[in-house]
Design an enzyme around this catalytic site. Structure first.
Site, PDB file in Angstrom:
ATOM      1  N   SER A 177       0.840  -1.194   0.000  1.00  0.00           N
ATOM      2  CA  SER A 177       0.000   0.000   0.000  1.00  0.00           C
ATOM      3  C   SER A 177       0.884   1.257   0.000  1.00  0.00           C
ATOM      4  O   SER A 177       1.683   1.417  -0.918  1.00  0.00           O
ATOM      5  CB  SER A 177      -0.948  -0.060   1.200  1.00  0.00           C
ATOM      6  OG  SER A 177      -1.978   0.853   1.045  1.00  0.00           O
TER       7      SER A 177
ATOM      8  N   ASP B 188      -8.712  -5.148  -5.726  1.00  0.00           N
ATOM      9  CA  ASP B 188      -8.212  -3.988  -4.989  1.00  0.00           C
ATOM     10  C   ASP B 188      -8.741  -2.726  -5.666  1.00  0.00           C
ATOM     11  O   ASP B 188      -8.206  -2.287  -6.680  1.00  0.00           O
ATOM     12  CB  ASP B 188      -6.681  -3.985  -4.965  1.00  0.00           C
ATOM     13  CG  ASP B 188      -6.152  -2.875  -4.066  1.00  0.00           C
ATOM     14  OD1 ASP B 188      -6.974  -2.080  -3.558  1.00  0.00           O
ATOM     15  OD2 ASP B 188      -4.919  -2.815  -3.867  1.00  0.00           O
TER      16      ASP B 188
ATOM     17  N   HIS C  21      -7.130  -5.606  -1.546  1.00  0.00           N
ATOM     18  CA  HIS C  21      -5.920  -4.914  -1.088  1.00  0.00           C
ATOM     19  C   HIS C  21      -5.072  -5.838  -0.209  1.00  0.00           C
ATOM     20  O   HIS C  21      -3.874  -5.639  -0.074  1.00  0.00           O
ATOM     21  CB  HIS C  21      -6.370  -3.677  -0.305  1.00  0.00           C
ATOM     22  CG  HIS C  21      -5.344  -2.587  -0.232  1.00  0.00           C
ATOM     23  ND1 HIS C  21      -4.673  -2.108  -1.329  1.00  0.00           N
ATOM     24  CD2 HIS C  21      -4.877  -1.861   0.820  1.00  0.00           C
ATOM     25  CE1 HIS C  21      -3.843  -1.138  -0.954  1.00  0.00           C
ATOM     26  NE2 HIS C  21      -3.944  -0.975   0.343  1.00  0.00           N
TER      27      HIS C  21
END
Ligand SMILES: *[C@@H]1O[C@H](CO)[C@@H](O)[C@H](O)[C@H]1NC(C)=O
Ligand SMILES: *[C@@H]1O[C@H](CO)[C@@H](O)[C@H](O)[C@H]1NC(C)=O
Ligand SMILES: *[C@@H]1O[C@H](CO)[C@@H](O)[C@H](O)[C@H]1NC(C)=O
Ligand SMILES: *[C@@H]1O[C@H](CO)[C@@H](O)[C@H](O)[C@H]1NC(C)=O
Ligand SMILES: *[C@@H]1O[C@H](CO)[C@@H](O)[C@H](O)[C@H]1NC(C)=O
Ligand SMILES: *[C@@H]1O[C@H](CO)[C@@H](O)[C@H](O)[C@H]1NC(C)=O
Ligand SMILES: *[C@@H]1O[C@H](CO)[C@@H](O)[C@H](O)[C@H]1NC(C)=O
Ligand SMILES: *[C@@H]1O[C@H](CO)[C@@H](O)[C@H](O)[C@H]1NC(C)=O
Ligand SMILES: *[C@@H]1O[C@H](CO)[C@@H](O)[C@H](O)[C@H]1NC(C)=O
Ligand SMILES: *[C@@H]1O[C@H](CO)[C@@H](O)[C@H](O)[C@H]1NC(C)=O
Ligand SMILES: *[C@@H]1O[C@H](CO)[C@@H](O)[C@H](O)[C@H]1NC(C)=O
Ligand SMILES: *[C@@H]1O[C@H](CO)[C@@H](O)[C@H](O)[C@H]1NC(C)=O
Length: 721
Positions: A571, A652, A684
């Site tokens: 991320s 995601d 994600h």
């Protein structure tokens, strides 16, 4: 089990025995937090274990005796999905059975006594209800609240298995969100529903037989929503913590996003009060035109009734589109649906994430300090200048807690070396550990408390930066270990000494590394001012902090081999991997791993939560395009030379898969060694254990190969052109 460990150890270059393998970490029991009974004598928890032979997980339930720490098996199986303590005696329970023989997709409610288990079916519910909360009223009735999705047109409970299927799959949108986290937005919204289990022949001890008239009432129905329809629990991470029933069973407090603001670009959410019988439309406690301070405009959380039912405590942020603003505490005095709000310890520079009422009007509050979630006691009438003190320390990360009748707490915690710990602690006293997983689970055998440590250094701005260090099994400070330099996500998420099944840094250490995670500028739990410095600064101070941390390790920590290092992150941490690829720090690593990260900051509007990018980039991409250009890794791809392993997943919707594909195409075109691992069914986070096993296998091989610990990269089953 032991045999496999010895075989693996023989192949490890460092010659150290591995305490933790990927299979063990993924299969080991995952225990829920403890659910304490009203007398504070026993607690229930569930435990889910995975079996690599059957490729199935199995959930079991257990009873913890709080005085002795003894654990016994509960008298029921995995058909039970949730349990609440309610009923005539301290061992009475009401639970959700996930099966319903009458209604496909429905569930059933049962009552029982855990000591003398002879369950009674009391209600059939016609949809997949969850999030049970319940109280027994004076009449002996049980008032309960549950949640599930509701039809948009009439508010009744939605059961996907019974719903008529539309002929076309198209979805037409006139406003945002189109999708959120890993799902496309559909017509239905989560709602809370109330119901009553009526006691026949009830008396004061309330032990009459219960019956159910089959009716549940949608408590969100009728709220005047001009922009955003109400939804409780708030998606995607809300649960029954988003609502609470008053002790007399008459009133329900719940959380929903502001009905007057766009949910994609504002975080604002408010607490509402509604009669349990749904006889009146819910009214807000905070937000515009209420008694709450005008400064309190942002997201609210964790509404909790006082034991006498006259007050409601909760938290709220000031910033209307700032998800990392600090939460402040409030207490509303409640009379019917009327409320009067006062702030509590307003100047406390901390960001509470949950609370419970203790004895004598004290709030027991969970809040992070220095990357570790801790417990604090705050009088509910504390003035603005009151400075609470943590009564739990830095050795555990608090997952949840319950206040016991004597004012001590039963804490469910974890840390980098134990997946679950239960302990009892009274403010001002030492903790009494009842259970710790590393001493019980064969999968975790050998994990030690002393395998995590930390150091601090002062950065160029004069801020003190903390770095956590995870050591491998049989660590020897006289040796030198390759470095795994992890950069946490967020950026406003701390990564301390905690257990994770996705980024388990103790597991990474057992691949033959010393693992570090720097709590760089912008990390929460070091004061709001430090967190706020992230604004318009993504590749700025965080990057120089990482450079300084790396240099500090090179100069000061002899057991870390900074000449044989890899870097990895997910991320924001993967954005940072892409950023360092284009800058000097990237050249210091033998290889990089990036999981679901952004390559293009200008492409930020492909995400869903617009408040996040607009706050962190201090403006919109049309008014402040220069802010989006400022830290855009895409502008530096001409510098990318370090071998990079990329993971990116189709579901995601937060950081879109095209960023990962774009990155891989660029690295391949430039001739930079690179691999792309893709999961069509993950978002994600990689959550499925079989997928996670693959994730670990390829990533660990990549970092061990580039640090000289594995002879070759795994070739099977690489997809050939
Ligand atoms: C996994 O399942 C197999 C086959 O049913 C069984 O023999 C084995 O004992 C199980 N392993 C564990 C750890 O429960
Ligand atoms: C705890 O369990 C042990 C072994 O099952 C038993 O001997 C002991 O009496 C138990 N203690 C309490 C307080 O229940
Ligand atoms: C529940 O436990 C408390 C504390 O031990 C006790 O005072 C109370 O009488 C118990 N209630 C019932 C119904 O047994
Ligand atoms: C759950 O419900 C099923 C019927 O749907 C029943 O056979 C089973 O005994 C129940 N289990 C429990 C623990 O209530
Ligand atoms: C609510 O609306 C849905 C969709 O139109 C319909 O299928 C359902 O029967 C309705 N429920 C009630 C209780 O009217
Ligand atoms: C209350 O009801 C229970 C069971 O129905 C009964 O055993 C008990 O004696 C009753 N108590 C009183 C005070 O009536
Ligand atoms: C709903 O709220 C809007 C904005 O506050 C207001 O203009 C409107 O009159 C309200 N409608 C009803 C039915 O209360
Ligand atoms: C927030 O969303 C609303 C509705 O989509 C839009 O009208 C408004 O301009 C947005 N505000 C910002 C700052 O993007
Ligand atoms: C509170 O946190 C500080 C800072 O980590 C620590 O030194 C102290 O021991 C903690 N207090 C208690 C009672 O654990
Ligand atoms: C951690 O503690 C264990 C057991 O006391 C000891 O054998 C080991 O050497 C210690 N490790 C470190 C790194 O201090
Ligand atoms: C954000 O923008 C405002 C004006 O729009 C400016 O006053 C402020 O300094 C900016 N903050 C940062 C961190 O760039
Ligand atoms: C990266 O690229 C920029 C311009 O594209 C250049 O000025 C800079 O020196 C390069 N940095 C490194 C570390 O190669």
């Amino acid at each position: 089990m032991a045999l496999r460990k010895i075989v693996l150890a023989a192949s490890a270059v460092m010659g150290s025995a591995w305490a933790l393998s990927t299979e063990d970490m993924l299969a080991a029991p995952r225990r829920s937090t403890a659910n304490v009974n009203p007398s504070g004598e026993i607690a229930l928890f569930s435990s889910t274990r995975y079996n690599w032979t059957t490729h199935k997980s199995k959930t079991t339930w257990h009873i913890l005796d709080i005085a002795s720490g003894n654990i016994t098996d509960a008298p029921f199986d995995s058909a039970v999905s949730e349990v609440v303590w309610v009923g005539p005696v301290n061992t009475s329970i009401l639970y959700i059975n996930e099966t319903n023989e009458e209604v496909p997709g429905g569930v059933t409610l049962w009552t029982a006594d855990v000591r003398d288990f002879a369950p009674t079916l009391v209600a059939s519910l016609n949809a997949p209800f969850a999030g049970l909360k319940a109280v027994q009223t004076k009449s002996g009735n049980i008032n309960f609240v549950v949640n599930t999705k509701a039809y948009w047109n009439n508010g009744s409970a939605y059961n996907e298995e019974l719903a008529s299927k539309p002929l076309s799959s198209g979805g037409l949108y006139d406003n945002t969100f189109v999708r959120h986290w890993n799902e496309y937005i559909t017509h239905e919204r989560f709602s809370i529903f109330s119901g009553v289990l009526t006691a026949e022949k009830a008396n004061a001890t309330g032990s009459g037989k219960l019956s159910f008239n089959g009716k549940v009432k949608n408590l969100l129905w009728g709220i005047n929503a001009t922009v955003t329809r109400p939804e409780t629990p708030v998606q995607p991470f809300g649960d029954q913590g988003d609502y609470d029933i008053s002790p007399d069973g008459k009133t329900v407090a719940f959380l929903t996003k502001s009905p007057h603001l766009s949910k994609a670009n504002y975080t604002a959410s408010y607490i509402y009060l509604v009669p349990h019988d749904g006889s009146e439309v819910a009214v807000p406690v905070n937000g515009p035109n209420t008694s709450a301070p005008k400064t309190a405009q942002g997201a609210s959380g964790y509404p909790r009734w006082s034991p006498d039912g006259t007050k409601l405590a909760y938290g709220q942020q000031d910033g209307i589109y700032y998800e990392s603003d600090r939460f402040k505490l409030y207490v509303a005095t409640v009379d019917g649906l009327k409320s009067e709000v006062k702030s509590v310890a307003e100047d406390w520079d901390s960001t509470p994430s949950g609370l419970a009422w203790g004895p004598e009007g004290h709030l027991y509050v969970a809040s992070e300090l220095n990357a570790m979630n801790r417990l604090w006691v705050v009088p509910y009438e504390a003035e603005a200048s009151y400075k609470p003190e943590n009564f739990t320390g830095e050795d555990t990360y608090v997952s949840d807690f319950s206040v016991l009748p004597d004012g001590s707490v039963l804490v469910s915690a974890a840390s980098g070396w134990t997946s679950r710990m239960f302990y009892v602690q009274k403010p001002g006293s030492d903790k009494k550990v009842l259970f710790t997983a590393n001493e019980v689970d064969p999968e975790l055998a050998g994990l030690q408390e002393n395998s995590t440590t930390y150091f601090w250094f002062q950065n160029k701005d004069g801020d003190n930066i903390q770095t956590f260090v995870f050591l491998p099994t049989d660590f020897d400070p006289a040796k030198k270990y390759p470095l795994a330099f992890i950069v946490h996500g967020g950026p406003q998420v701390a990564q301390g000494d905690n257990w994770s099944t996705r980024w388990n840094l103790r597991l990474w250490a057992d691949q033959g590394f010393v693992v570090t995670t720097v709590q760089f500028t912008g990390t929460p739990s070091y004061g709001q001012e430090f967190t706020d410095k992230i604004a318009n600064n993504w590749g700025g101070t965080p990057y120089t902090d990482l450079e300084e941390a790396f240099e500090y390790m090179r100069k000061n920590i002899p057991y870390i081999d900074t000449d044989n290092a890899i870097a990895a992150g997910a991320s924001y941490g993967a954005f940072m991997m892409n950023w360092i690829q284009g800058h000097a720090l990237g050249k210091k690593f033998k290889a990089i791993v990036s999981h679901d990260g952004k390559l293009s900051q200008r492409g930020a509007y492909a995400t869903e939560e617009l408040w996040f990018i607009q706050k962190d980039q201090n403006g919109t991409v049309w008014d402040n395009p220069e802010n989006y250009a400022l830290w855009d890794p895409l502008d530096y791809v001409g510098n990318f030379t370090t071998p990079q392993f990329i993971v990116h997943n189709d579901l995601d919707y937060r950081v879109v898969v095209s960023d990962g594909v774009m990155l891989f195409n660029i690295l391949q075109s430039r001739g930079v060694p690179s691999r792309f691992l893709h999961f069509p069914d993950e978002g994600h986070w990689v959550l499925n254990r079989e997928n996670s096993l693959l994730w670990h296998k390829y990533i660990f091989n990549w970092i061990r190969y580039y640090t000289g610990q594995d002879k070759e990269l795994i070739q099977d089953p690489v997809i050939k052109q």
